[in-house]
Design a protein around this motif. Structure first.
Motif, PDB file in Angstrom:
ATOM      1  N   LEU A 521       6.057  -5.123   6.358  1.00 36.82           N
ATOM      2  CA  LEU A 521       5.314  -5.979   7.278  1.00 36.82           C
ATOM      3  C   LEU A 521       6.226  -6.291   8.450  1.00 36.82           C
ATOM      4  O   LEU A 521       7.270  -6.923   8.280  1.00 36.82           O
ATOM      5  CB  LEU A 521       4.887  -7.275   6.581  1.00 36.82           C
ATOM      6  N   VAL A 557      -5.104  -5.861   6.803  1.00 39.42           N
ATOM      7  CA  VAL A 557      -4.335  -6.423   5.694  1.00 39.42           C
ATOM      8  C   VAL A 557      -4.811  -5.833   4.372  1.00 39.42           C
ATOM      9  O   VAL A 557      -4.003  -5.523   3.480  1.00 39.42           O
ATOM     10  CB  VAL A 557      -4.431  -7.959   5.685  1.00 39.42           C
ATOM     11  N   CYS A 567       2.655   0.646   6.354  1.00 40.23           N
ATOM     12  CA  CYS A 567       3.326  -0.439   7.073  1.00 40.23           C
ATOM     13  C   CYS A 567       2.315  -1.086   8.022  1.00 40.23           C
ATOM     14  O   CYS A 567       1.402  -0.428   8.523  1.00 40.23           O
ATOM     15  CB  CYS A 567       4.509   0.087   7.882  1.00 40.23           C
ATOM     16  N   LEU A 574      -0.212 -12.841  11.752  1.00 42.97           N
ATOM     17  CA  LEU A 574       0.366 -12.231  10.555  1.00 42.97           C
ATOM     18  C   LEU A 574       1.556 -13.030  10.043  1.00 42.97           C
ATOM     19  O   LEU A 574       1.898 -12.958   8.867  1.00 42.97           O
ATOM     20  CB  LEU A 574       0.797 -10.791  10.847  1.00 42.97           C
ATOM     21  N   VAL A 578      -0.762 -13.743   5.979  1.00 43.67           N
ATOM     22  CA  VAL A 578      -0.773 -12.578   5.091  1.00 43.67           C
ATOM     23  C   VAL A 578      -0.283 -12.977   3.705  1.00 43.67           C
ATOM     24  O   VAL A 578       0.795 -13.556   3.556  1.00 43.67           O
ATOM     25  CB  VAL A 578       0.121 -11.451   5.663  1.00 43.67           C
ATOM     26  N   LEU A 585       4.378  -4.784  -0.568  1.00 48.13           N
ATOM     27  CA  LEU A 585       5.225  -5.469   0.413  1.00 48.13           C
ATOM     28  C   LEU A 585       6.601  -5.708  -0.191  1.00 48.13           C
ATOM     29  O   LEU A 585       6.769  -6.536  -1.092  1.00 48.13           O
ATOM     30  CB  LEU A 585       4.589  -6.798   0.838  1.00 48.13           C
ATOM     31  N   ARG A 636       6.399 -14.652   3.705  1.00 49.53           N
ATOM     32  CA  ARG A 636       5.458 -13.573   3.360  1.00 49.53           C
ATOM     33  C   ARG A 636       6.005 -12.683   2.248  1.00 49.53           C
ATOM     34  O   ARG A 636       5.241 -11.981   1.589  1.00 49.53           O
ATOM     35  CB  ARG A 636       5.183 -12.666   4.579  1.00 49.53           C
TER      36      ARG A 636
END
Length: 691
Positions: A521, A557, A567, A574, A578, A585, A636
């Protein structure tokens, strides 16, 4: 959402209202019934919330991802609602969390606690009036404006098709809630079927008042134990003289890190030629044309002025702008006088609707012009209360003057915190290891008071420090951050500049993604940087690379989560929106410390104001802003107990600048390194074990 059951309905227990089970027992029952396990941070938080309610003391709780904070505040909230026969208001910043609460968390919790409490807990969602379809306007009883008219359903344009869908949906909807219209519609289409609170005729005067969706939602909210709303409506309810929410004693503000920005948006006004033109169109059919023409001419003067002036902050009032604002103030006031007394035409709903719409548009022009004029004339910078700036607009939005307060803390202190007990919670509240920064923005105390034993914050060490009126506590996280994650700062890279991403940054990103096998991400400080990185790396990398804007963010997403090698690059939404647990991830890349733009009118004015008062404007405003976003972005990475990976910050200032300690103190306690070889080896090892 309709309440889950009327008050008193549901499974009745033998427990009398005055002898409700302790909050710890209710939490234990809920966790066991939902198949989970109690967590130390959750137990600490539920006790702290109950204590704050009992002692009528404000509480700020930092609760990391995985703590179970929703349950930790919902259980004591429901208990208080039962004990006091008064609803508790839960406020969130995002629609996603509102939906999670009313569609998942509250229904399951209500069913679980039914046998422990006098009745099954009830709940409802309440939004601003603009979010509900107006039956009167939908039946063409509302005055139409040129440029704001209902489109012909036969029109082939996208907005025309949306209007047709709304008309069909209006015949079958039970709630009138815009969010239940799927797929959604744009603002231009929805505006044809909704009214603001100021435009509304009122339930007693409107022909559709008895079946008004907004009024029915308010009525439902007045009958339940828990009312779920948003920060904007919470702010309007606190600021306005009329009540929008049912009378309540306790408010829980989730996603509290966004409270100040949402409140600022609510109290920001704008003045543009299009707004003046709307007022002229609405009033032109109701008063003598020469009087309306005077306002139209003033609007044309504003349009010419805004087109010629450069965008940016207006620290001093230019003479020509002052004359134009005074002209708008005076001509709009003449139109209001010409309209006659408010509240007339009670027996003619159609004309009453026309007059109400005209009064609303004229008041917005007049009051905003007055507010902008009064923003000047202060003796010194310390006395300045508001900032005015010119927004240059875009191809789709005309230039506009805007005015906003430099500080909303006083409003919050007097209107929100002064009347009720407030619990504020988020995964990110303790910036630089203390609550003091956000507490000052909320109006809960200045640093000088904290130093002398007054209102005070808390360190991020799990210990609370109580003061007069509020307590701050960090209940920690169930994640073992040093073992599960690495914070890598690319100390060897050059400092970021204003000319886009340097080639060294692109090379670093490519090497990190290759080591991680995709699964990245990328969080960028601007959309331009995100798109530039995407274009430069798409052909270079062997993994799929998505960029925000390629499709709806929700679909991007979803695709990112479902394909482990993919990616996703993007910007602000974001950073906070997310939630992708699992192997999709494993690497979060942050291109630079996300300071606000130096030319941002509001943040730069706030910095200058802090300096004038003897404070450190950079640390109080820019560093706080950056720390908050950095913490949200880094958050995240770990979304479940099994997650592992790397947060890579390419900006070397996080390791070298004098303020780096403050920023690092705002981040989760990952294991840290500045060695690129170490982090690439760790990513390759992680990829190999999961392949």
């Amino acid at each position: 959402m309709a309440p889950s059951a009327p008050p008193g309905a549901g499974t009745v227990s033998a427990v009398p209202d005055s002898h409700l089970p302790p909050v710890e027992d209710l939490l234990s029952a809920a966790v066991n019934a939902l198949g989970g396990s109690e967590r130390p941070g959750q137990i600490t938080m539920v006790k702290a919330v109950q204590r704050a309610i009992d002692e009528e003391e404000h509480l700020a709780v930092q609760a990391g991802t995985g703590t179970g904070k929703s349950l930790a505040y919902l259980v004591p909230s429901i208990r208080h609602a039962m004990d006091s026969d008064s609803p508790v208001v839960i406020s969130t910043a995002t629609i996603a969390l509102q939906r999670q609460l009313v569609d998942r968390d509250l229904p399951r919790l209500a069913e679980t606690l039914a046998k422990e409490l006098p009745h099954e807990p009830t709940f409802a969602i309440l939004k601003g009036r603009r979010n509900y379809l107006c039956r009167y306007k939908a039946t063409a009883g509302w005055p139409e404006d040129e440029g704001d008219q209902l489109f012909d359903p036969r029109e082939v344009g996208a907005t025309g098709r949306m209007v047709q869908r709304i008309q069909e949906w209006a015949e079958e909807t039970q709630t009138g809630d815009r969010d239940e219209l799927v797929p959604g519609v744009n603002e231009q289409a929805w505006r044809q079927f909704s009214v603001s609170a100021k435009e509304c005729l009122g339930a007693t005067r409107c022909p559709s008042g008895m079946e008004c969706f907004a009024e029915l939602a308010r009525a439902r909210a007045g009958e339940v134990d828990v009312v779920v709303t948003n920060h904007a409506l919470l702010a309007i309810d606190a600021m306005e003289e009329f009540a929008l929410l049912p009378e309540h004693e306790v408010v829980v503000v989730d996603e509290a890190h966004e409270l100040v920005d949402r409140v600022t948006s609510v109290v920001t006004d704008e003045l543009s030629e299009s707004g003046v033109s709307m007022a002229v169109r609405r009033v032109g059919r109701l008063i003598e044309q020469p009087i309306a023409d005077q306002l139209q001419e003033a609007g044309e003067d504003l349009k010419a002025l805004l087109a010629a002036a450069p965008p940016g902050r207006l620290d001093e009032l230019p003479e020509v702008l002052g004359l134009t604002l005074a002209l708008l103030r005076d001509t709009s006031a003449r139109c209001v006088t010409a309209l006659g007394p408010r509240g007339a035409d009670k027996d003619d709903p159609e004309r009453a609707g026309q007059r109400k719409a005209a009064f609303t548009a004229l008041d917005e022009v007049h009051d905003t012009a007055v507010r902008m004029l009064e923003a000047y004339g202060h003796a010194s910078e310390i006395d300045r209360a508001e900032v005015v700036w010119l927004d240059g607009g875009t191809d789709r939005r005309p230039p506009a003057l805007r005015v906003a307060p430099l500080n909303v803390g006083g409003m919050l202190r007097d209107r929100l915190f002064g009347e009720r007990t407030v619990v504020l919670t988020s995964a990110t509240l303790a910036l630089g290891g203390t609550f003091d920064g956000l507490a000052r923005q909320w109006g809960l105390g200045e640093s000088s008071e904290a130093e002398t034993g007054g209102r005070e914050g808390s360190g991020a060490d799990g210990k609370s420090r109580r003061g007069r009126g509020w307590t701050g506590i960090d209940v920690g996280s169930p994640f073992d951050h040093p073992r599960a994650g690495i914070l890598y700062v690319a100390k060897h890279l050059p400092q970021p500049g204003r000319d886009g991403l340097p080639q060294q940054y692109l090379d670093e990103i490519a090497e990190l993604i290759e080591a991680a096998g995709g699964r990245t991400l990328g969080l960028f400080s601007s959309m331009r940087a995100a798109k530039a990185a995407t274009e430069a790396l798409r052909e270079r990398l062997d993994v799929p690379l998505l960029c925000q804007g390629d499709d709806s963010t929700m679909l991007l997403v979803k695709q990112f989560a479902e394909d482990e090698s993919t990616c996703l690059f993007g910007t602000l939404s974001l950073w906070q929106g997310v939630d992708v647990p699992g192997p999709s991830l494993r690497l979060v890349i942050i291109d630079r410390v996300p300071f606000p733009r130096p030319d941002d009118p509001l943040t730069s004015a706030r910095q200058r104001h802090v300096v004038a008062k003897g404070g450190n404007g950079f640390m109080a405003v820019a560093a706080n802003h950056a720390a908050l976003l950095l913490a949200q972005g880094a958050g995240r990475l770990l979304r479940s107990q099994d997650d592992k990976g790397v947060v890579a910050v390419l900006d070397p200032r996080l390791a070298t600048a004098r303020y780096s300690g403050f920023l690092l103190g705002s981040l989760p306690p990952f294991w840290r390194t500045t060695d690129p070889a170490v982090v690439r080896t760790a990513l390759k090892r992680l990829t190999a074990t999961e392949s």
